[in-house]
Design a protein around this motif. Structure first.
Motif, PDB file in Angstrom:
ATOM      1  N   SER A 267    -131.128  37.378 -65.814  1.00 30.70           N
ATOM      2  CA  SER A 267    -130.337  36.820 -64.708  1.00 30.70           C
ATOM      3  C   SER A 267    -129.544  37.912 -64.011  1.00 30.70           C
ATOM      4  CB  SER A 267    -129.381  35.732 -65.230  1.00 30.70           C
ATOM      5  OG  SER A 267    -128.445  36.299 -66.130  1.00 30.70           O
ATOM      6  N   GLY A 268    -129.075  38.898 -64.768  1.00 26.32           N
ATOM      7  CA  GLY A 268    -128.358  40.017 -64.159  1.00 26.32           C
ATOM      8  C   GLY A 268    -129.256  40.839 -63.282  1.00 26.32           C
ATOM      9  N   ALA A 269    -130.477  41.063 -63.730  1.00 30.09           N
ATOM     10  CA  ALA A 269    -131.425  41.869 -62.956  1.00 30.09           C
ATOM     11  C   ALA A 269    -131.860  41.156 -61.697  1.00 30.09           C
ATOM     12  CB  ALA A 269    -132.648  42.191 -63.813  1.00 30.09           C
ATOM     13  N   LEU A 270    -132.115  39.857 -61.815  1.00 31.13           N
ATOM     14  CA  LEU A 270    -132.596  39.111 -60.658  1.00 31.13           C
ATOM     15  C   LEU A 270    -131.499  38.909 -59.624  1.00 31.13           C
ATOM     16  CD1 LEU A 270    -134.813  36.396 -62.379  1.00 31.13           C
ATOM     17  CD2 LEU A 270    -135.488  38.586 -61.422  1.00 31.13           C
ATOM     18  N   GLY A 271    -130.272  39.212 -60.004  1.00 31.23           N
ATOM     19  CA  GLY A 271    -129.163  39.083 -59.066  1.00 31.23           C
ATOM     20  C   GLY A 271    -128.876  40.356 -58.324  1.00 31.23           C
ATOM     21  N   ASN A 272    -129.887  41.212 -58.207  1.00 30.31           N
ATOM     22  CA  ASN A 272    -129.818  42.530 -57.544  1.00 30.31           C
ATOM     23  C   ASN A 272    -128.881  43.477 -58.251  1.00 30.31           C
ATOM     24  OD1 ASN A 272    -131.668  42.277 -55.472  1.00 30.31           O
ATOM     25  ND2 ASN A 272    -130.215  41.215 -54.208  1.00 30.31           N
ATOM     26  N   ALA A 273    -128.028  43.543 -58.812  1.00 32.70           N
ATOM     27  CA  ALA A 273    -127.068  44.442 -59.449  1.00 32.70           C
ATOM     28  C   ALA A 273    -125.694  43.962 -59.088  1.00 32.70           C
ATOM     29  CB  ALA A 273    -127.224  45.890 -59.009  1.00 32.70           C
ATOM     30  N   GLY A 274    -125.601  42.821 -58.406  1.00 26.12           N
ATOM     31  CA  GLY A 274    -124.299  42.325 -58.012  1.00 26.12           C
ATOM     32  C   GLY A 274    -123.849  42.920 -56.711  1.00 26.12           C
ATOM     33  N   ARG A 275    -123.059  42.178 -55.980  1.00 28.40           N
ATOM     34  CA  ARG A 275    -122.585  42.690 -54.695  1.00 28.40           C
ATOM     35  C   ARG A 275    -121.563  43.781 -54.923  1.00 28.40           C
ATOM     36  NH1 ARG A 275    -120.316  38.154 -51.033  1.00 28.40           N
ATOM     37  NH2 ARG A 275    -122.392  37.390 -51.500  1.00 28.40           N
TER      38      ARG A 275
ATOM     39  N   VAL B  49    -132.222  50.190 -48.168  1.00 28.47           N
ATOM     40  CA  VAL B  49    -132.602  49.755 -49.516  1.00 28.47           C
ATOM     41  C   VAL B  49    -131.386  49.783 -50.442  1.00 28.47           C
ATOM     42  CG1 VAL B  49    -134.001  50.299 -51.563  1.00 28.47           C
ATOM     43  CG2 VAL B  49    -135.016  50.436 -49.279  1.00 28.47           C
ATOM     44  N   ALA B  50    -130.538  50.804 -50.295  1.00 26.79           N
ATOM     45  CA  ALA B  50    -129.324  50.887 -51.114  1.00 26.79           C
ATOM     46  C   ALA B  50    -128.426  49.677 -50.874  1.00 26.79           C
ATOM     47  CB  ALA B  50    -128.568  52.177 -50.804  1.00 26.79           C
ATOM     48  N   LYS B  51    -128.286  49.278 -49.624  1.00 18.92           N
ATOM     49  CA  LYS B  51    -127.469  48.104 -49.291  1.00 18.92           C
ATOM     50  C   LYS B  51    -128.080  46.836 -49.882  1.00 18.92           C
ATOM     51  CE  LYS B  51    -125.880  47.947 -44.996  1.00 18.92           C
ATOM     52  NZ  LYS B  51    -125.878  48.061 -43.517  1.00 18.92           N
ATOM     53  N   PHE B  52    -129.406  46.760 -49.855  1.00 15.09           N
ATOM     54  CA  PHE B  52    -130.085  45.594 -50.434  1.00 15.09           C
ATOM     55  C   PHE B  52    -129.866  45.547 -51.948  1.00 15.09           C
ATOM     56  CE2 PHE B  52    -133.860  43.745 -52.494  1.00 15.09           C
ATOM     57  CZ  PHE B  52    -133.781  42.454 -51.990  1.00 15.09           C
ATOM     58  N   LEU B  53    -130.004  46.692 -52.613  1.00 16.59           N
ATOM     59  CA  LEU B  53    -129.802  46.745 -54.058  1.00 16.59           C
ATOM     60  C   LEU B  53    -128.360  46.403 -54.432  1.00 16.59           C
ATOM     61  CD1 LEU B  53    -131.808  49.979 -55.017  1.00 16.59           C
ATOM     62  CD2 LEU B  53    -132.539  47.594 -55.271  1.00 16.59           C
ATOM     63  N   ALA B  54    -127.424  46.734 -53.531  1.00 18.75           N
ATOM     64  CA  ALA B  54    -126.010  46.455 -53.783  1.00 18.75           C
ATOM     65  C   ALA B  54    -125.636  45.015 -53.459  1.00 18.75           C
ATOM     66  CB  ALA B  54    -125.145  47.413 -52.967  1.00 18.75           C
TER      67      ALA B  54
ATOM     68  N   LEU C 262    -127.136  42.809 -48.277  1.00 18.13           N
ATOM     69  CA  LEU C 262    -128.037  42.253 -47.269  1.00 18.13           C
ATOM     70  C   LEU C 262    -128.461  40.856 -47.717  1.00 18.13           C
ATOM     71  CD1 LEU C 262    -130.447  45.209 -46.338  1.00 18.13           C
ATOM     72  CD2 LEU C 262    -128.678  44.209 -44.902  1.00 18.13           C
ATOM     73  N   PRO C 263    -128.365  39.863 -46.826  1.00 21.01           N
ATOM     74  CA  PRO C 263    -128.741  38.498 -47.213  1.00 21.01           C
ATOM     75  C   PRO C 263    -130.251  38.288 -47.233  1.00 21.01           C
ATOM     76  CG  PRO C 263    -128.077  38.549 -44.912  1.00 21.01           C
ATOM     77  CD  PRO C 263    -127.840  39.929 -45.452  1.00 21.01           C
ATOM     78  N   GLU C 264    -131.007  39.206 -46.644  1.00 19.09           N
ATOM     79  CA  GLU C 264    -132.450  39.043 -46.552  1.00 19.09           C
ATOM     80  C   GLU C 264    -133.135  39.195 -47.906  1.00 19.09           C
ATOM     81  OE1 GLU C 264    -130.718  40.478 -44.285  1.00 19.09           O
ATOM     82  OE2 GLU C 264    -131.343  39.718 -42.342  1.00 19.09           O
ATOM     83  N   SER C 265    -134.322  38.627 -47.990  1.00 16.75           N
ATOM     84  CA  SER C 265    -135.126  38.753 -49.199  1.00 16.75           C
ATOM     85  C   SER C 265    -135.764  40.135 -49.243  1.00 16.75           C
ATOM     86  CB  SER C 265    -136.218  37.686 -49.207  1.00 16.75           C
ATOM     87  OG  SER C 265    -137.114  37.915 -48.131  1.00 16.75           O
ATOM     88  N   CYS C 266    -136.305  40.482 -50.395  1.00 18.24           N
ATOM     89  CA  CYS C 266    -136.997  41.765 -50.533  1.00 18.24           C
ATOM     90  C   CYS C 266    -138.162  41.836 -49.555  1.00 18.24           C
ATOM     91  CB  CYS C 266    -137.496  41.940 -51.963  1.00 18.24           C
ATOM     92  SG  CYS C 266    -138.353  43.490 -52.256  1.00 18.24           S
ATOM     93  N   SER C 267    -138.830  40.702 -49.359  1.00 23.64           N
ATOM     94  CA  SER C 267    -139.976  40.647 -48.445  1.00 23.64           C
ATOM     95  C   SER C 267    -139.570  41.042 -47.028  1.00 23.64           C
ATOM     96  CB  SER C 267    -140.574  39.240 -48.437  1.00 23.64           C
ATOM     97  OG  SER C 267    -141.640  39.153 -47.512  1.00 23.64           O
ATOM     98  N   LYS C 268    -138.407  40.574 -46.579  1.00 21.10           N
ATOM     99  CA  LYS C 268    -137.948  40.900 -45.227  1.00 21.10           C
ATOM    100  C   LYS C 268    -137.556  42.378 -45.110  1.00 21.10           C
ATOM    101  CE  LYS C 268    -136.453  36.296 -43.775  1.00 21.10           C
ATOM    102  NZ  LYS C 268    -135.313  35.461 -43.317  1.00 21.10           N
ATOM    103  N   VAL C 269    -137.013  42.932 -46.189  1.00 23.27           N
ATOM    104  CA  VAL C 269    -136.680  44.361 -46.187  1.00 23.27           C
ATOM    105  C   VAL C 269    -137.955  45.181 -46.080  1.00 23.27           C
ATOM    106  CG1 VAL C 269    -135.655  46.257 -47.502  1.00 23.27           C
ATOM    107  CG2 VAL C 269    -134.574  44.009 -47.526  1.00 23.27           C
ATOM    108  N   ILE C 270    -138.988  44.759 -46.814  1.00 22.15           N
ATOM    109  CA  ILE C 270    -140.268  45.466 -46.768  1.00 22.15           C
ATOM    110  C   ILE C 270    -140.876  45.392 -45.367  1.00 22.15           C
ATOM    111  CG2 ILE C 270    -142.665  45.425 -47.590  1.00 22.15           C
ATOM    112  CD1 ILE C 270    -141.586  44.634 -50.346  1.00 22.15           C
TER     113      ILE C 270
ATOM    114  N   LYS D 287    -139.065  47.324 -58.521  1.00 22.01           N
ATOM    115  CA  LYS D 287    -138.078  46.308 -58.925  1.00 22.01           C
ATOM    116  C   LYS D 287    -138.579  44.913 -58.591  1.00 22.01           C
ATOM    117  CE  LYS D 287    -133.248  44.895 -58.239  1.00 22.01           C
ATOM    118  NZ  LYS D 287    -133.448  43.560 -57.665  1.00 22.01           N
ATOM    119  N   ASP D 288    -139.158  44.768 -57.407  1.00 23.63           N
ATOM    120  CA  ASP D 288    -139.633  43.453 -56.984  1.00 23.63           C
ATOM    121  C   ASP D 288    -140.783  42.960 -57.858  1.00 23.63           C
ATOM    122  OD1 ASP D 288    -139.532  41.270 -54.907  1.00 23.63           O
ATOM    123  OD2 ASP D 288    -141.633  41.893 -54.690  1.00 23.63           O
TER     124      ASP D 288
END
Length: 315
Positions: A14-22, A47-52, A55-63, A174-175
């Motif tokens: 659950s911690g991993a799937l939560g990106n690393a936390g905001r 990508v750093a902002k997404f990992l942190a 970003l509200p977008e999904s990984c798919s949208k970042v890609i 990660k994805d």
């Protein structure tokens, strides 16, 4: 023991799937959109902002946003890779590895294709390559071609390209690790952990190399007043000592002139190098340091997950 192991697994997962936390430690806030403009917002920063979790977008949208940068659908006068080349010139001047940059320009099209295939691949399929298969092809390709950004010649000029490529690789690993971690942890966590170790290690070396190189490029020459002039000082002749800093990277020649034996210019060279080092350190932090901060946070998670995955793996 099974119940305990299951609980531990779910907590870690659950911690991993939560990106690393905001990460709001720097006063950050969630952005509403993805705008990779190359003028300050790079792929690595995004990508750093997404990992942190910023970003509200999904990984798919970042890609998808990354694909649009690597292979724009419409012709545009804005060339992302040309923009980040200009960005890096702020620190390395004209000392650019043009050959590797040109080769990377060619590879980016192949990378965009692989990213698109991964993004569109199903999780499970008996008729099409699934994400597991495509991720393997993509990861293999990136490891085979990362010599372009881990350059032997003028590696300092590849810092932005390195951060971008490393970030893309980390994002996909990660994805796919999360995608295939359900009741059993995916072995992709092991791959992610190994690649994070590689990228973090090289990033540290690259940071140090840039700082050392910039300092080595600066020369400082002290020229005392001529002995002839000094001999005539008793007659009222004014003699000057000079300290001259030469920095060919930014085309700076700065001279401090003072009366003979006056110590006002003694720290001229040191002051220049301190100022230059502060600027270089700030630049590195913005473009690589912030990304590496998130890689290190993710490494804590990936190490734990890889450990679980390795122990549960049965060949």
């Amino acid at each position: 023991m099974k119940i305990l192991s299951c609980c531990v697994f779910l907590l870690v997962l659950s911690g991993a799937l939560g990106n690393a936390g905001r990460d709001l430690s720097s006063g950050g806030s969630i952005d509403d959109s993805i705008n990779i403009d190359g003028k300050g917002v790079t792929i690595g920063i995004t990508v750093a902002k997404f990992l942190a979790g910023l970003l509200p977008e999904s990984c798919s949208k970042v890609i998808i946003a990354i694909i649009d940068v690597l292979a724009p659908v419409v012709d545009t006068e804005v060339d992302y890779f040309e923009l980040i080349k200009e960005d890096v010139k702020q620190v390395v001047g004209d000392y650019i590895n043009d050959h590797n940059m040109q080769q990377l320009e060619i590879y980016k099209s192949d990378l965009a294709v692989l990213l698109n295939r991964y993004n569109e691949a199903p999780t499970e399929s008996s008729t099409y390559p699934d994400k597991n298969t495509v991720a393997n092809s993509l990861s293999t390709s990136m490891m085979a071609n990362r010599y372009l950004v881990e350059a032997v010649e003028r590696p300092q000029s590849m810092i932005l390209h390195y951060t971008d490529i490393a970030s893309i690789h980390i994002l996909v690993l990660k994805d796919v690790a999360e995608t295939y971690s359900n009741e059993v942890l995916s072995r992709w966590w092991v791959d992610l952990d190994e690649q994070l170790a590689h990228y973090i290690d090289y990033a540290h070396k690259l940071q140090n190399r840039i700082v050392d190189w910039r300092n080595d490029m600066v020369t400082c020459v002290f020229k005392p007043a001529s002995s002839v002039c000094v001999d005539w000082e008793w007659a009222g002749t004014t003699c000057y000592d000079t300290w001259t800093v030469d920095d060919p990277v930014v085309h700076v020649r700065d001279t401090c002139m003072t009366l003979h034996n006056d110590d006002r210019c003694n720290d001229h060279c040191q002051a220049y190098q301190m100022h230059m080092n502060r600027e270089v350190a700030q630049w590195i932090w913005e473009y690589l340091g912030k990304a590496m901060k998130q890689w290190k946070k993710l490494k804590i998670t990936s190490s734990a997950m890889a450990n679980f995955a390795s122990r549960s793996y049965k060949p």
